[in-house]
Design an enzyme around this catalytic site. Structure first.
Site, short mmCIF file in Angstrom:
data_model
loop_
_atom_site.label_atom_id
_atom_site.label_comp_id
_atom_site.label_asym_id
_atom_site.label_seq_id
_atom_site.Cartn_x
_atom_site.Cartn_y
_atom_site.Cartn_z
N ASP A 66 15.97 46.05 -91.74
CA ASP A 66 15.89 44.83 -90.98
C ASP A 66 16.98 44.56 -90.06
OD1 ASP A 66 14.53 42.65 -90.65
OD2 ASP A 66 16.05 41.39 -91.56
N ASP A 69 16.58 47.08 -86.50
CA ASP A 69 15.69 46.60 -85.54
C ASP A 69 16.34 45.94 -84.55
OD1 ASP A 69 15.55 44.48 -86.85
OD2 ASP A 69 13.45 44.66 -87.53
N ASP A 91 9.05 40.05 -92.01
CA ASP A 91 9.91 39.63 -93.02
C ASP A 91 9.35 38.52 -94.30
OD1 ASP A 91 12.09 40.45 -91.72
OD2 ASP A 91 12.52 38.52 -90.70
#
Length: 203
Positions: A66, A69, A91
């Site tokens: 996460d 990206d 998410d």
């Protein structure tokens, strides 16, 4: 809060990696999907089986995607509207899988109904925290901040499961009850922030 204090330090590590991945032809969206898939599979496979420490390691590894990206989007010079929606959606999926798997562990392997309630409160409140922000921003209002943003929620949950997996007694119990209380407080904080933002704009 961690997003404020740690962003610059983390970016110094992730930005070069993100740039390297972009040069290899990978896209931020692909990394987002891989990270979410790994988090979901790791959480749902290991935690319900009582393998808390291994599950924590696997989930932590994929949660780090996460961070990449965003670094990749910066390396490309811009993000895209679809990428932003995809990232936010993934998410929510990852959060739901993580806290859902922990909830299952509480109810079944651990056989602790009250701890399961704390996990459920944390799960629901985490989704509401994100929803309040999204709904407020859709209306042109701000709703950032609060005690338990996503980074803090994930960190506290994984510290609890990791320590419990290493044999530290009551680690998950402490983490989940703290999360239950603090996430509910964060929901209130964000609603108050929206209220004040609406008053300032006269809406």
């Amino acid at each position: 809060m961690l997003n404020i204090f740690a962003r610059a330090s983390v970016s110094r590590v992730t930005d070069p990696i993100g740039a390297w991945l972009v040069r290899r032809g990978l896209s931020p969206n692909a990394v987002t999907v891989v990270g979410t898939t790994g988090t979901v599979v790791g959480a749902l496979w290991f935690f319900p089986r009582g393998q808390l420490f291994v599950g924590t390691l696997v989930v932590t590894l994929f949660v780090l995607f996460d961070l990449l990206d965003g670094a990749m989007a910066r390396a490309r010079g811009r993000g895209t509207p679809f990428g932003a929606v995809l990232d936010s959606t993934c998410d929510r999926i990852a959060d739901g899988a993580l806290f859902g798997a922990i909830t299952w562990w509480c109810f079944v392997p651990a056989g602790n109904r009250w701890l399961g309630v704390a996990a459920l409160v944390s799960l629901v409140a985490a989704q509401v925290i994100s929803y309040v922000k999204a709904r407020a921003e859709a209306g042109g209002l701000g709703a950032n901040g609060g005690l338990m943003e996503r980074a803090e929620r994930t960190l506290l949950a994984l510290v609890g499961t990791g320590l419990q997996g290493l044999g530290v007694p009551h680690a998950v119990e402490v983490a989940l009850w703290a999360l239950a209380v603090l996430t509910v407080i964060t929901v209130v904080q964000r609603l108050v922030a929206v209220y004040h933002a609406a008053r300032e704009t006269g809406e």
